[in-house]
Each structure stands twice: as C-alpha cells, then as structure tokens.
Design a protein around this motif. Structure first.
Motif, PDB file in Angstrom:
ATOM      1  N   GLN A  88       0.808  -1.221   0.000  1.00  0.00           N
ATOM      2  CA  GLN A  88       0.000   0.000   0.000  1.00  0.00           C
ATOM      3  C   GLN A  88       0.839   1.268   0.000  1.00  0.00           C
ATOM      4  O   GLN A  88       0.485   2.256  -0.648  1.00  0.00           O
ATOM      5  N   PHE A  89       1.971   1.255   0.724  1.00  0.00           N
ATOM      6  CA  PHE A  89       2.653   2.515   1.004  1.00  0.00           C
ATOM      7  C   PHE A  89       4.047   2.651   0.381  1.00  0.00           C
ATOM      8  O   PHE A  89       4.575   3.757   0.316  1.00  0.00           O
ATOM      9  N   LEU A  90       4.663   1.562  -0.069  1.00  0.00           N
ATOM     10  CA  LEU A  90       5.984   1.642  -0.698  1.00  0.00           C
ATOM     11  C   LEU A  90       5.919   1.385  -2.200  1.00  0.00           C
ATOM     12  O   LEU A  90       6.504   2.125  -2.994  1.00  0.00           O
ATOM     13  N   MET A 130       7.432   3.358  -5.745  1.00  0.00           N
ATOM     14  CA  MET A 130       8.545   2.690  -6.411  1.00  0.00           C
ATOM     15  C   MET A 130       8.227   2.472  -7.888  1.00  0.00           C
ATOM     16  O   MET A 130       9.067   2.718  -8.765  1.00  0.00           O
ATOM     17  N   ILE A 131       7.014   2.020  -8.162  1.00  0.00           N
ATOM     18  CA  ILE A 131       6.607   1.794  -9.546  1.00  0.00           C
ATOM     19  C   ILE A 131       6.547   3.111 -10.315  1.00  0.00           C
ATOM     20  O   ILE A 131       6.976   3.196 -11.478  1.00  0.00           O
ATOM     21  N   LYS A 132       6.035   4.146  -9.665  1.00  0.00           N
ATOM     22  CA  LYS A 132       5.951   5.461 -10.323  1.00  0.00           C
ATOM     23  C   LYS A 132       7.340   5.929 -10.767  1.00  0.00           C
ATOM     24  O   LYS A 132       7.522   6.391 -11.906  1.00  0.00           O
ATOM     25  N   LYS A 133       8.328   5.792  -9.901  1.00  0.00           N
ATOM     26  CA  LYS A 133       9.682   6.246 -10.232  1.00  0.00           C
ATOM     27  C   LYS A 133      10.320   5.357 -11.297  1.00  0.00           C
ATOM     28  O   LYS A 133      11.029   5.843 -12.183  1.00  0.00           O
ATOM     29  N   PHE A 134      10.077   4.054 -11.235  1.00  0.00           N
ATOM     30  CA  PHE A 134      10.630   3.145 -12.244  1.00  0.00           C
ATOM     31  C   PHE A 134      10.058   3.461 -13.628  1.00  0.00           C
ATOM     32  O   PHE A 134      10.782   3.470 -14.628  1.00  0.00           O
ATOM     33  N   ARG A 135       8.769   3.771 -13.687  1.00  0.00           N
ATOM     34  CA  ARG A 135       8.113   4.021 -14.975  1.00  0.00           C
ATOM     35  C   ARG A 135       8.543   5.350 -15.593  1.00  0.00           C
ATOM     36  O   ARG A 135       8.309   5.582 -16.786  1.00  0.00           O
ATOM     37  N   MET A 136       9.165   6.220 -14.819  1.00  0.00           N
ATOM     38  CA  MET A 136       9.708   7.446 -15.400  1.00  0.00           C
ATOM     39  C   MET A 136      10.817   7.123 -16.410  1.00  0.00           C
ATOM     40  O   MET A 136      11.005   7.822 -17.405  1.00  0.00           O
ATOM     41  N   ASP A 137      11.555   6.040 -16.152  1.00  0.00           N
ATOM     42  CA  ASP A 137      12.626   5.606 -17.066  1.00  0.00           C
ATOM     43  C   ASP A 137      12.154   4.537 -18.048  1.00  0.00           C
ATOM     44  O   ASP A 137      12.677   4.435 -19.156  1.00  0.00           O
ATOM     45  N   PRO A 171      17.672  -4.998   2.145  1.00  0.00           N
ATOM     46  CA  PRO A 171      16.971  -4.044   3.017  1.00  0.00           C
ATOM     47  C   PRO A 171      16.581  -2.785   2.246  1.00  0.00           C
ATOM     48  O   PRO A 171      17.394  -2.228   1.504  1.00  0.00           O
ATOM     49  N   LEU A 172      15.334  -2.364   2.418  1.00  0.00           N
ATOM     50  CA  LEU A 172      14.849  -1.172   1.722  1.00  0.00           C
ATOM     51  C   LEU A 172      14.615   0.006   2.663  1.00  0.00           C
ATOM     52  O   LEU A 172      15.015   1.129   2.375  1.00  0.00           O
ATOM     53  N   LEU A 173      13.938  -0.249   3.783  1.00  0.00           N
ATOM     54  CA  LEU A 173      13.511   0.851   4.653  1.00  0.00           C
ATOM     55  C   LEU A 173      13.380   0.356   6.080  1.00  0.00           C
ATOM     56  O   LEU A 173      12.883  -0.743   6.319  1.00  0.00           O
ATOM     57  N   LYS A 174      13.842   1.173   7.024  1.00  0.00           N
ATOM     58  CA  LYS A 174      13.781   0.824   8.444  1.00  0.00           C
ATOM     59  C   LYS A 174      12.592   1.531   9.098  1.00  0.00           C
ATOM     60  O   LYS A 174      12.299   2.686   8.797  1.00  0.00           O
ATOM     61  N   GLU A 175      11.922   0.837  10.004  1.00  0.00           N
ATOM     62  CA  GLU A 175      10.808   1.459  10.739  1.00  0.00           C
ATOM     63  C   GLU A 175      10.539   0.662  12.017  1.00  0.00           C
ATOM     64  O   GLU A 175      11.208  -0.328  12.298  1.00  0.00           O
ATOM     65  N   ASN A 208      17.757  -1.341  -8.787  1.00  0.00           N
ATOM     66  CA  ASN A 208      17.575   0.083  -8.504  1.00  0.00           C
ATOM     67  C   ASN A 208      16.539   0.343  -7.409  1.00  0.00           C
ATOM     68  O   ASN A 208      16.199   1.503  -7.154  1.00  0.00           O
ATOM     69  N   ALA A 209      16.057  -0.699  -6.759  1.00  0.00           N
ATOM     70  CA  ALA A 209      14.928  -0.570  -5.826  1.00  0.00           C
ATOM     71  C   ALA A 209      15.206   0.420  -4.701  1.00  0.00           C
ATOM     72  O   ALA A 209      14.325   1.196  -4.298  1.00  0.00           O
ATOM     73  N   ASP A 210      16.434   0.419  -4.166  1.00  0.00           N
ATOM     74  CA  ASP A 210      16.741   1.303  -3.032  1.00  0.00           C
ATOM     75  C   ASP A 210      16.685   2.776  -3.423  1.00  0.00           C
ATOM     76  O   ASP A 210      16.531   3.651  -2.570  1.00  0.00           O
ATOM     77  N   LYS A 211      16.775   3.066  -4.726  1.00  0.00           N
ATOM     78  CA  LYS A 211      16.706   4.457  -5.193  1.00  0.00           C
ATOM     79  C   LYS A 211      15.266   4.966  -5.318  1.00  0.00           C
ATOM     80  O   LYS A 211      15.032   6.160  -5.479  1.00  0.00           O
ATOM     81  N   PHE A 212      14.312   4.006  -5.268  1.00  0.00           N
ATOM     82  CA  PHE A 212      12.917   4.387  -5.465  1.00  0.00           C
ATOM     83  C   PHE A 212      12.190   4.706  -4.165  1.00  0.00           C
ATOM     84  O   PHE A 212      11.044   5.112  -4.170  1.00  0.00           O
TER      85      PHE A 212
END
Length: 292
Positions: free
Chosen positions: A103-105, A109-116, A159-163, A287-291
């Motif tokens: 829902q939240f990541l 991530m897809i939006k940024k990937f589709r820019m390229d 690892p992508l994001l810490k919480e 490139n996932a960590d960049k998204f």
C-alpha cells in the motif's frame, strides 16, 4: 525451439495450470495447450503429467524450464542491446507484497521506475509476508517485498527501509506519549493475522517484554490493514501497527510511541537466488533502493 512457445511453457510451469497460464498470456486455454503440444512434438519429449487438476513437470520438463529461463533472459538482453533508447524496454514485472509495502511503498517505487521505463507493465499480488515469501520461492512472482525474514537458502534479502511499530487509537482515547505496554492490556485490541510481518514482529516484542499475546484483550483478527484502521477509527479497538501505515492516517487517528518497543525492523525486497529473473525485473531489483 520457438521462444514464444517457451515463454508460454514457463507460465504453465509457474502457475501449475493451463487455464491460469492462459489468463496471464491473454490466450485461450486451447491455444496454450496447442503451443505446449507443438513444443513436445518438436523436442520429442513429454513435458507435463496431469496429477488431479494440476499439471506437474516431468524430469524432461524440469530441465527444459531451467534452459527456457536462460534463453528468455538472453532474448531480453539482446532486445535491450538493440533498442536505440532504454525507454523502449518492455515486459511485465510480477511482484508480491505484504500489505504495508504493497500500500505505502510499492506505488511510489513503480511510479519512479516508470519514469525511465514507461512501456513496462506490472502484475501485483498482495498477500501476507509468509505467502509472499512462498510465491518468491516457488517462482510464481519475480520478487517480493515483505516486513519479516524467513529461513530459506533460496531467498536473498535486500533491506529497503527501516521502521518500527506504534500504537494507534481513535481520537476519543487520551494516553500519555510514550505509552507503556502494561497500560494497554485492558483495552480491546484489533490484530493482523498470524502470517503478517507486523504480527510476527509484535509477537517478538511482546515475548521480549515477558507478555503473552493471550494477555491482550483481542476482539478481532483481520487480513486487511485498511479494515484494521477502520475498526480503530470506529473506536471498536486499538491496534499496534507499522509506523508507515500510521503516518498515512495522521489527523484521523491518535498515534503513540510504545516505550518498550524500541526495536526497529526492515522492509525487504526478496528474490529467489536459484531462479533466472527476467531482465526487466532485474533492473527494478538493482535500482529498488533508489525508489524509496
């Protein structure tokens, strides 16, 4: 060998069904069957045995699946090399994600990937962390995003994001912040189901503080994070959830830090080290960590 036939063959293998594979490749079931029969005739081998309603690979089928993945990956590399612009890259990325990253990541991530890579399409499955990991292991999806770790030699974790976890309540409840877990034992709780990464982390933190889950006044379990927050908004119960999910409800719910729950967790991208991943999916993974 016809590469299109090999592609259809891999879909039948991954979905263990001719009818489900037909839905994925947008063909009729009879056309899919014809392609598999033509492949078997060309190679003079049997690829599938019918066991009940499932199509199970023969030993020859298992060996062909291994080579089909490699051949299709080489085809993707060749097309990428021949394209004048990287934006021409096409293909479908199959992703499974547990509820919070789904829902939240994943949308950002897809939006940024589709820019390229605007020509790439996505097939997304939302499931619990445990089921997501199983889909990655059995090859139903190219990769997954989850909030827990499972012991399996095939899985590689990025690892992508810490919480960490927080408490959410309706706006009618007033507590000190941070709140102590002992203060909450008499409140009605709404919980995620056992297979979720959030629930797995919660159980670890409760155990660390010598509290059994049986000590909580649990009134409902749910698979849905959205359903859980709606229960809390209506004042039916309180819940311990991902801070990312809680932040999305700011202004509609009260959020509290829990003094004893200082441990953090990661959301991970996971893939199967023993599977050949399609090139377009590998680009996303790399490139996932960049998204985020």
């Amino acid at each position: 060998m016809d590469l299109h036939q090999l592609y259809i063959f891999t879909k039948v293998v991954e979905h263990k069904s001719f009818s489900k594979a037909a839905e994925v490749v947008f063909l009729s079931q009879s056309t899919v069957s014809s392609h598999i029969q033509a492949l078997e005739k060309a190679l003079n081998i049997k690829l599938f045995d019918r066991v009940g309603r499932e199509s199970v690979l023969t030993p020859h089928g298992e060996r062909l699946y291994h080579w089909a993945q490699k051949l299709l990956f080489i085809k993707d590399q060749a097309l990428l090399d021949l394209n004048q612009g990287m934006t021409e890259l096409q293909g479908m990325i199959r992703i499974a994600a547990s509820s919070v990253p789904g829902q939240f990541l994943l949308p950002q991530m897809i939006k940024k990937f589709r820019m390229d890579y605007p020509a790439v399409t996505f097939q997304i499955y939302e499931a619990s962390s445990k089921v997501t990991a199983e889909k990655v292991v059995n090859g139903t999806v190219d990769f997954g995003i989850i909030g827990d770790k499972y012991e399996n030699d095939r899985l590689h974790y990025i690892p992508l994001l810490k919480e960490h976890l927080v408490l959410i309540t309706s706006r009618n409840i007033n507590l000190s912040n941070p709140v102590h877990i002992q203060e909450l034992l008499d409140y009605p709780f709404v919980m995620r189901n056992t297979d979720s990464g959030t629930n797995a982390l919660l159980e670890k933190l409760l155990k660390k503080n010598n509290i059994s889950k049986n000590h909580l006044n649990i009134i409902a379990y749910t698979d849905s994070g959205q359903s859980l927050t709606q229960f809390v908004k209506e004042g039916i119960g309180i819940a311990i959830v991902s801070e990312i999910a809680a932040n999305e409800q700011e202004g509609e719910l009260e959020k509290y830090q829990i003094a004893e729950f200082e441990d953090e967790r990661y959301f991970y991208l996971i893939y199967n080290k023993q599977k050949t991943i399609p090139l377009v999916s590998k680009l996303f993974i790399n490139n996932a960590d960049k998204f985020i």
